[in-house]
Design an enzyme around this catalytic site. Structure first.
Site, short mmCIF file in Angstrom:
data_model
loop_
_atom_site.label_atom_id
_atom_site.label_comp_id
_atom_site.label_asym_id
_atom_site.label_seq_id
_atom_site.Cartn_x
_atom_site.Cartn_y
_atom_site.Cartn_z
N GLY B 54 0.83 -1.21 0.00
CA GLY B 54 0.00 0.00 0.00
C GLY B 54 0.86 1.25 0.00
CG LEU B 55 -0.84 5.28 0.15
CD1 LEU B 55 -1.60 6.39 0.86
CD2 LEU B 55 -0.27 5.80 -1.15
CB ALA B 56 3.23 2.27 4.61
CG HIS B 278 -15.20 7.88 8.57
ND1 HIS B 278 -16.22 8.68 8.14
CD2 HIS B 278 -14.06 8.39 8.05
CE1 HIS B 278 -15.70 9.65 7.40
NE2 HIS B 278 -14.40 9.50 7.32
CB SER B 296 -14.91 11.55 1.10
OG SER B 296 -13.99 12.51 1.55
NE ARG B 342 -12.02 10.96 9.41
CZ ARG B 342 -11.23 10.40 8.52
NH1 ARG B 342 -10.56 9.31 8.83
NH2 ARG B 342 -11.11 10.90 7.33
CG HIS B 413 -12.41 4.85 8.13
ND1 HIS B 413 -12.53 4.35 6.85
CD2 HIS B 413 -11.61 5.94 8.03
CE1 HIS B 413 -11.84 5.12 6.02
NE2 HIS B 413 -11.26 6.08 6.70
CD GLU B 437 -5.26 1.17 9.12
OE1 GLU B 437 -5.28 1.22 7.87
OE2 GLU B 437 -6.25 0.90 9.81
CG LEU B 453 -4.35 9.16 2.12
CD1 LEU B 453 -4.91 9.86 0.90
CD2 LEU B 453 -4.32 7.67 1.88
#
Lengths: 248, 646
Positions: B54-56, B278, B296, B342, B413, B437, B453
């Site tokens: 993923g992003l990481a 969320h 979102s 949130r 979430h 995460e 992100l």
């Protein structure tokens, strides 16, 4: 709601597959198509049969994992919608629905509805990037990008790599997928230095993977869940031609 | 050995987080400029495994490849591009201050510490805010098509918990575009030969030899082959564990197995009870529900949240006059209005529904109304900002949000908890690094919108590649063979578990167990937790887990693509995690951020922190009963205060 699903069952890459019919009952119009497969699989599992294998992950239409041909149409009857976002309110009680995997030479069937789409990764490896090693970037505002270009780049970049375009194409071509990336990067100023070599390298990888050529039938864009326009293929042709003229 | 529900042992406190001292603003620079390095020729002899793309994980694997390490990256999906980061919608925070609205690294730091309800580390959070600026530069250079204004410069918007506009976005698909940027950088390194990508592979155990993480046991999900991969360091970037609740906004495949296996091998698991609910998700429509879809948070920029003022009002939303509506977020939190963090929005939503004023089937929903925005901005502008989200909502519910307000309800979430790491992102097992995460750092008890992100990419592009060198400078470590007893033991443990799952041959599907576990967790360890409820949950989890191991039915064999088997292994680990989450939630008798203990609230029903007793990170050691190691939080720059958004 009650349905008959006729599903392609194939044990592994080498086995012969066949369509098998299953009755599924107690469905609701608010279910997604994949939730119907969940119900069928629960039914098969408790009966001691093997559940139907299918790729899926986010179930919100963005990861591109799911994909199946539903009644002869990639991702099914609803426009701009992946199989996971297709809801049963678009079907009628008592319908018989055919469910098949993507069929293309470059996407071998792995099992049931699961296919091998690694050829897409190989196309990206061939040049679907901008070479910007971590740490090398100038300030984000160093190069303004006209809004129209940024929006056009985004539109092409919205591709989720699901492979519906290939499944729908009579030639099994991945030109829409390849061209979407070429158009995305080639529209931005950051993508200019590698623009000619990118198009030719990606196209070579596309051909090598066994995808067919494009004959402009437009089936790809008709089934694309993200609405990638056919015009991106024009950008690809432009870049390939430009590279040929410049001898790169 | 069985223990009483919630029983635990107090272990040694964690004394050192390896953060540099000195002025906060200089710490990261100092660490980077004084940390040990590996020369380029030696990097080619060092093997690094990255689990997750993923992003990481994707950004880390790409960057480590660029640096010249020999990287092998694993993901369970058929392509690294499918990692669940792709589903993040709203945006990514960065302290660029392009708006000239008073933003700065200090302010982003402050907002994140406060948003996390003073349960995160100052050093880490400051670094995150600092690095945020470079992330945007990096992504733009890669060709990420962020939203722009007519002048060609980047557009931003506001997110919950902030009074500045610092969120960069790409329509409602920011995660997708950032992930594709990282994915493309990753594939570029695959092409260059520095990274080898293994798709459809799942990590099922961590190999620890002589106290160091030296590899992983993986199962090839297509052939079922169980193999080992040995290396000099292992990086876990395997995401969060929200699917312990069964219904969440996570992708179906998201799981805790990689983290949990590392935990069983000795890595401490920190703050497992800190989960984020969320506020704006599409409500559950029936028992068939397989996942929940987020709408979102950016929608709260222009959408107004309300319910009927009177309980039992069943009129259609359009028939309820203005003065008979309760815009409860604007009423209770005038300073932030619909943009409160949130956790606060979720609890306020639950409160009005508990009050009998919820809307839709079962009364579990509130309106998110765009009528004002449509009148003020016009349909074209609203469509440009949120068009794809509106379409998604209509596809799922069959309702058109341009005509009738959306209905939303909170859903699980994100998980702030995760494997404990120090300042350098090292877990308590030398050689095991945890990023994104999957680790616990940075977000404290509640994560602000558009910060996931930011953290994933900060860890992967900038932090880990700068800190892993200090560890690898001691390598390469002694060569291992697959015949080493510790390697054989780990591999055998995996094959034994696979065999065990296949031979139970019971009468209940894996999914039916997962669903039931999820219901227990949502009921007792969800938005509101109580002492009695958590104790009950632990008993229920234990008996369900026992039933799982006696009655689960996994059809097929281990030598093929077997999705039931994959899920069975993941659910087995969720059972163990679920109990630890309840133990953690039970021991923390204060409320903070996403962790709300009904026993600890202010007269207005807000979370009441107890800094005197709970200003620490709870890092759990795997044992029966579990052992708690406290990392005391020191606040040198921020003063913990009761959060106020009103």
């Amino acid at each position: 709601m009650k349905l008959t699903l006729r599903i392609w069952r194939q044990k592994d890459r080498d086995a012969r597959g066949r369509m098998v019919a299953y009755d599924v009952d107690g469905l609701s119009a608010d279910m997604s198509f994949l939730e119907v497969l969940d119900v069928l699989n629960e039914q098969l599992t408790t009966a001691g049969d093997e559940p139907v294998a299918f790729d899926h992950d986010c179930r919100e239409g963005i990861c591109g994992a799911c994909g199946m041909v539903i009644n002869g149409v990639a991702h099914g009857p609803q426009k701009l919608t992946t199989a996971c976002q297709l809801h049963m309110r678009h079907f009628k009680d008592g319908d018989t629905i055919d469910v098949e995997p993507w069929r293309a030479r470059a996407f071998p069937v792995v099992k049931d509805l699961v296919v091998d789409r690694s050829a897409f990764d190989r196309i990206i490896q061939a040049g679907g990037y901008i070479s910007a090693p971590t740490g090398s970037a100038p300030d984000a505002h160093a190069t303004p990008v006209p809004k129209v270009d940024a929006d056009a780049a985004f539109e092409a970049a919205a591709c989720i790599g699901c492979g519906a375009c290939v499944a729908a194409c009579p030639n099994g071509s991945a030109m829409l997928f390849t061209a979407a990336k070429v158009a995305h990067l080639g529209t931005l100023p950051q993508g200019q230095p590698e623009r000619p070599s990118r198009a030719t390298s990606m196209l070579a990888a596309h051909d090598e993977a066994g995808f067919g050529g494009c004959t402009n039938t437009g089936e790809c864009t008709a089934v694309c869940p993200k609405g990638i326009p056919l015009t991106v293929i024009g950008s690809l042709n432009h870049d390939v031609l430009g590279a040929a003229v410049r001898g790169r | 050995m069985t223990t009483n529900p919630g029983e635990f042992v107090l272990g040694e406190p964690i004394a050192d987080t390896a953060a540099p001292d000195g002025p906060l603003a200089e710490r990261w620079t100092r660490r980077r400029s004084t940390g040990r390095l590996v020369n380029p020729a030696n990097r080619r002899r060092l093997d690094v495994i990255v689990v997750g793309s993923g992003l990481a994980g994707g950004s880390a694997a790409a960057t480590l490849g660029e640096l010249g390490y020999r990287v092998r990256c694993y993901c369970y999906q058929d392509s690294p591009r499918r990692a669940h980061s792709i589903a993040a919608q709203g945006g990514i925070n960065a302290a660029k201050n392009y708006r000239n609205d008073g933003d700065s690294v200090e302010r982003l730091f402050h907002d994140t510490i406060k948003g996390g309800d003073f349960r995160s580390r100052e050093s880490n959070v400051y670094r995150l805010a600092e690095v945020s600026v470079e992330i945007i530069d990096q992504c733009v250079a890669q060709g990420v098509p962020f939203a722009r204004e007519y002048g060609g410069l980047l557009d931003t918007r506001s997110f919950g918990g902030a009074q500045v506009s610092r969120t960069f976005y790409a329509r409602g698909q920011t995660g997708q575009q950032l992930l594709l940027g990282a994915y493309q950088a990753l594939e570029r390194q695959v092409n260059a030969g520095t990274v080898t990508m293994h798709t459809r592979h799942e990590m099922l155990d961590l190999i620890v030899v002589d106290g160091r993480a030296r590899g992983i046991v993986v199962r090839d999900l297509e052939t079922g082959a169980v193999t080992v991969d040995l290396a000099d360091a292992v990086v876990l970037a395997s995401g969060g564990y929200g699917n312990v609740f069964h219904l969440s906004t996570n992708a179906k495949g998201c799981n805790v197995t990689a983290s949990w296996r590392a935990h069983r091998r000795g890595a401490l698991f920190a703050n497992p009870a800190f989960t984020q609910i969320h506020p704006t998700c599409i409500p559950v429509s029936g028992d068939h529900q397989s996942k929940l879809t987020l709408m979102s948070e950016s929608l709260r920029n222009d959408g107004r949240v309300w319910v009927p003022a009177e309980a039992g009002d069943t009129r259609a939303p359009g028939d309820i006059p203005e003065d008979e509506r309760d815009y409860f977020l604007e009423r209770r939190y005038p300073a932030y209005g619909n943009l409160v963090p949130r956790d606060i929005a979720s609890r306020a939503t639950k409160a009005v529904c508990d009050d009998g004023r919820g809307v839709g089937p079962g009364g579990r929903g509130v309106y998110l109304d765009f009528a004002d925005a449509l009148e003020r901005l016009g349909r074209a502008t609203v469509e440009a900002r949120y068009g794809n989200l509106f379409e998604m909502y209509e596809r799922i519910t069959g309702d058109d949000p341009y005509q009738t307000p959306m209905r939303i309800y909170p859903a699980v979430h994100y998980t702030m908890g995760g494997l404990w790491v120090d300042y350098d992102l090292r877990s308590t097992i030398p050689g095991l690094f945890v990023i994104g995460e999957a680790n616990f750092s940075d977000h404290g008890a509640n994560r602000l919108g558009a910060s996931a992100l930011m953290q994933g990419l900060a860890d992967g592009y900038f932090v880990l590649p700068n800190t892993i060198g200090a560890y690898l400078a001691d390598g390469p470590f002694p060569k291992l063979t697959p015949k080493h007893p510790d390697v054989v033991e780990a591999r055998t443990a995996v094959t034994d578990q696979v065999r065990r799952l296949l031979t139970i041959d019971g009468d209940r599907s894996v999914d039916s167990f997962h669903r039931e576990l999820g219901r227990i967790m949502w009921e007792y360890c969800g938005m509101e937790r109580t002492d009695a409820g958590l104790r009950k949950a632990i008993e229920l989890i234990r008996s369900l887990r026992e039933e799982f191991w006696a009655r689960v039915k996994v059809p097929g064999t281990g030598a093929e693509l077997n999705q039931s088997l994959e899920r069975a292994g993941r659910v087995a680990d969720f059972f163990e995690l679920a109990e630890l989450m309840c133990v953690d939630a039970l021991h923390r008798t204060e409320s903070c951020g996403g962790h709300f203990r009904a026993e600890s609230q202010t007269p207005d029903g807000e979370a009441l922190r107890d800094d005197e007793h709970f200003s620490y990170v709870a890092a759990w050691e795997h044992a029966t009963p579990p052992v708690l190691h406290k990392e005391e939080l020191a606040f040198e720059y921020e003063t913990p205060s009761q959060r106020s958004y009103s």
